[in-house]
Enzyme design. Sequence first.
Site, PDB file in Angstrom:
ATOM      1  N   TRP A 183       0.843  -1.190   0.000  1.00  0.00           N
ATOM      2  CA  TRP A 183       0.000   0.000   0.000  1.00  0.00           C
ATOM      3  C   TRP A 183       0.887   1.253   0.000  1.00  0.00           C
ATOM      4  CZ3 TRP A 183      -0.433   4.016   3.554  1.00  0.00           C
ATOM      5  CH2 TRP A 183      -1.436   4.954   3.253  1.00  0.00           C
ATOM      6  N   ASP A 350     -15.597  12.345  -2.578  1.00  0.00           N
ATOM      7  CA  ASP A 350     -15.076  11.054  -2.121  1.00  0.00           C
ATOM      8  C   ASP A 350     -15.867  10.571  -0.906  1.00  0.00           C
ATOM      9  OD1 ASP A 350     -12.815   9.073  -1.156  1.00  0.00           O
ATOM     10  OD2 ASP A 350     -12.137   9.773  -3.108  1.00  0.00           O
ATOM     11  N   ASP A 351     -15.252   9.759  -0.098  1.00  0.00           N
ATOM     12  CA  ASP A 351     -15.848   9.108   1.074  1.00  0.00           C
ATOM     13  C   ASP A 351     -16.560  10.114   1.985  1.00  0.00           C
ATOM     14  OD1 ASP A 351     -16.332   7.160   2.927  1.00  0.00           O
ATOM     15  OD2 ASP A 351     -14.252   6.533   3.125  1.00  0.00           O
ATOM     16  N   TRP A 462     -14.900   3.478  -7.646  1.00  0.00           N
ATOM     17  CA  TRP A 462     -15.256   2.209  -6.980  1.00  0.00           C
ATOM     18  C   TRP A 462     -14.041   1.733  -6.187  1.00  0.00           C
ATOM     19  CZ3 TRP A 462     -19.487  -1.399  -8.741  1.00  0.00           C
ATOM     20  CH2 TRP A 462     -19.439  -2.627  -8.081  1.00  0.00           C
ATOM     21  N   ASP A 463     -14.157   1.853  -4.880  1.00  0.00           N
ATOM     22  CA  ASP A 463     -13.008   1.586  -4.003  1.00  0.00           C
ATOM     23  C   ASP A 463     -13.133   0.208  -3.356  1.00  0.00           C
ATOM     24  OD1 ASP A 463     -10.693   2.083  -2.568  1.00  0.00           O
ATOM     25  OD2 ASP A 463     -11.403   3.946  -1.661  1.00  0.00           O
ATOM     26  N   ASN A 465     -11.112  -1.304   0.148  1.00  0.00           N
ATOM     27  CA  ASN A 465     -10.024  -0.931   1.040  1.00  0.00           C
ATOM     28  C   ASN A 465      -9.460  -2.022   1.930  1.00  0.00           C
ATOM     29  OD1 ASN A 465      -9.186   1.864   0.626  1.00  0.00           O
ATOM     30  ND2 ASN A 465     -11.370   2.240   0.825  1.00  0.00           N
ATOM     31  N   ASP A 533      -2.355   5.481  -3.382  1.00  0.00           N
ATOM     32  CA  ASP A 533      -2.711   6.486  -2.378  1.00  0.00           C
ATOM     33  C   ASP A 533      -1.515   7.363  -2.048  1.00  0.00           C
ATOM     34  OD1 ASP A 533      -5.370   6.055  -2.045  1.00  0.00           O
ATOM     35  OD2 ASP A 533      -5.195   4.822  -0.255  1.00  0.00           O
TER      36      ASP A 533
HETATM   37  C1  DGJ Z   1      -8.807   4.837  -0.382  1.00  0.00           C
HETATM   38  C2  DGJ Z   1      -8.655   5.588  -1.669  1.00  0.00           C
HETATM   39  O1  DGJ Z   1      -7.531   5.156  -2.361  1.00  0.00           O
HETATM   40  C3  DGJ Z   1      -8.600   7.071  -1.362  1.00  0.00           C
HETATM   41  O2  DGJ Z   1      -8.350   7.801  -2.530  1.00  0.00           O
HETATM   42  C4  DGJ Z   1      -9.902   7.464  -0.743  1.00  0.00           C
HETATM   43  O3  DGJ Z   1     -10.944   7.264  -1.655  1.00  0.00           O
HETATM   44  C5  DGJ Z   1     -10.149   6.654   0.519  1.00  0.00           C
HETATM   45  N1  DGJ Z   1     -10.036   5.255   0.267  1.00  0.00           N
HETATM   46  C6  DGJ Z   1     -11.502   6.954   1.088  1.00  0.00           C
HETATM   47  O4  DGJ Z   1     -11.822   6.165   2.156  1.00  0.00           O
END
Ligand code: DGJ
Length: 719
Positions: A183, A350-351, A462-463, A465, A533
Amino acid sequence: MSLLAPAGSGAIRYVAARKLWHLEAGPVSYVIGVNEKNELQSIYWGKRLWRDDDLAAAHSNPEWASFDNSGNTTPQEYPGWGGGRYIEPCLKVTLPDGVRDLVLHYVSHTIDGDTLRIEMKDIAYGLEVTLAYQVYPESGVIRKSAVIRNRTSGPVTLESAQSGAWNLPRGEGYRLTYLSGRWAGEWQINREPIHPGMKVIESRRGNTSHQANPWFAIDEGSADEERGRVWFGAIGWSGNWRLSIEQTSHQQVRVTGGFNPFDFSYRLGSGESLETPPFYGGFTDGGFGEASRILHRFERVNIMPGGATARLRPVLYNSWEATEFAVDEAGQKALAAKAAKLGVERFVMDDGWFGARNNDRAGLGDWTVNRQKFPNGLGPLIDAVNSLGMDFGLWVEPEMVNPDSNLYRQHPDWAMHFPDRPRTEARNQLVLNMAREDVKNYIFEALDRLLVENPKIAFLKWDMNRNFSEPGWPEAPVEQQKELWVAYTRNVYEIIDRLRKKHPKLEIESCSGGGGRVDLGILSRTDEVWTSDNTDAFDRLRIQEGFSYAYTPKAMMAWVTDVPNFNGRSTPLQYRFLVAMMGSLGIGGNLNKWSADDMALATRMVYLYKSIRKTVQEGSLFRLFSPDAGTFSATEYVSGDGRQAVLFAFRSAQDYGYPPPVVRLSGLDERAVYRVKTIDRKLTGGLETVSGAYLMNRGIDLRLGGDFDSTAVVFERLE
Ligand code: DGJ
């Protein structure tokens, strides 16, 4: 008799007398034959051959003592595990009666335009495989995939199902290049000799992964950016994948790829079949630079939505680094107004806009607008963004759920889990079991509703995580629970495909905490990807260079963000802009904090970007000086029609007072004359017009010094 297809065209010919197929993919030839044992044998992969008469019929290689029968010494297209083979198999099965021996023989074939299909079957059982080969004549890329069919009367379990194997010319001294990372540190380039044994690069994480990417390049040990034979390939799959790079004890280098066999088990009932992901392969003798350019073109034209006619990527603004979860109508409108002034074309919230999402501990799964933050829904913000001349995009993370969410309280069983065992959280979230039909349908409907209620949403980011843990599927029969790995990804693809079909103007960015889901499978259904990121411009130089080995800059989202960055580094705004302008430009800083000078510089940069973006996004990329090799780096892009070239150059640190190296350009016409435009007069000699011959042979000198200096030079061809 020799048959020769015209240059640039594709042709698949069956030479019946010698039982071989010659796949002519533009500049590349790929030759397969049926040998005297009825096995499918790899004969050649490399620069195009023109004379079929040169090609001898396939004949198996002799055994090597009693320890390696000819199944191990003969390069095969799709070997099953059986018959005393110890090389990596393409297919490993348990047949209905427990037999675990598979020997695939050629049965028949069909040629349909640019696609060859070869039918194979086990020597005794009704276990069949259709190998499909599609040639792409413009690029020389060949796509392999396999459909495995159970025509026995009972269930068959697949334990390894690969898309195919690429055999290189027999020999040693090969070198592997691949991409690894983590990451915020994706896309790191690794290069190492290939030795006897097997090197595995893979994902066991449920998605493509930051840690490794399903792409490889192999050269003969001395290729550089401009010269040398390079064989390369990529798997189009966003779930668990594996690439096995093997050098056998018989000097045979082969790359096998497809579904990762780790924790893999796929049950085929009688009459059922499984199709593997596509595995693409290409060849060039023009070094790593040309290998990348071939892939970039191929991805744009043959993989990405819209193909050659897809629009250029708009300049976007994204709210994440500016406001994180603290989004609301007034704050986003204020940012949008500033973004519009810079020339931004798409505003992405975003979020933080949904459910009880005030931090990363709650709300995922509840895809309804947070009424405290947006009392009148998203409509007023979207209208405001549209009236500023921008379209509107929204962040979603559909595959996830926070335990603190209404969705989880209602459906705790929807999260991936093993009964009565802990559920490992990451970023306070669990992964929904998208393999389940009800979960898939729920997520499709939630996203569809969002788009129906807000028809002016033009774009979804579309994320995803986190990676999988406890990949249980207790509702499925025990013998099918491991199919989750495949079904999950299939269903994510299906949701995206259905959404795009129902909302044809919708565009999508694939993000997984940065570059965790970038591969040719997701690229075939999304318009761009979030590269990393890590938005620190200095780190980005290397991240973006690694990305460029395998993927087109058109798909590569790059934002300009604020400093100091997450690792404490500060770089000038121009440096940050020029780094981001080497891909699809975005801005992610907190514009409320930008000074009038920053806004003015940013406006000029966005304006410049619009005048060069076709060249950057759709042109030919030349890695002139790698950021890995020293403190100076330079990248050049030449437009498809040759009328424009753009040079980006960066001096990340001054060393010993030396000037930067002379920069010789590539890909220009020596006879042409170019008008030179600099953004800040850092080109010495006051050149106004200059020939391609001078630029490519003498080269130019740049005045770059101190830390984090940068410049861009644009060359416009004169008639
Ligand atoms: C991870 C993404 O890579 C970021 O750009 C952002 O959208 C965050 N998540 C939001 O939680």
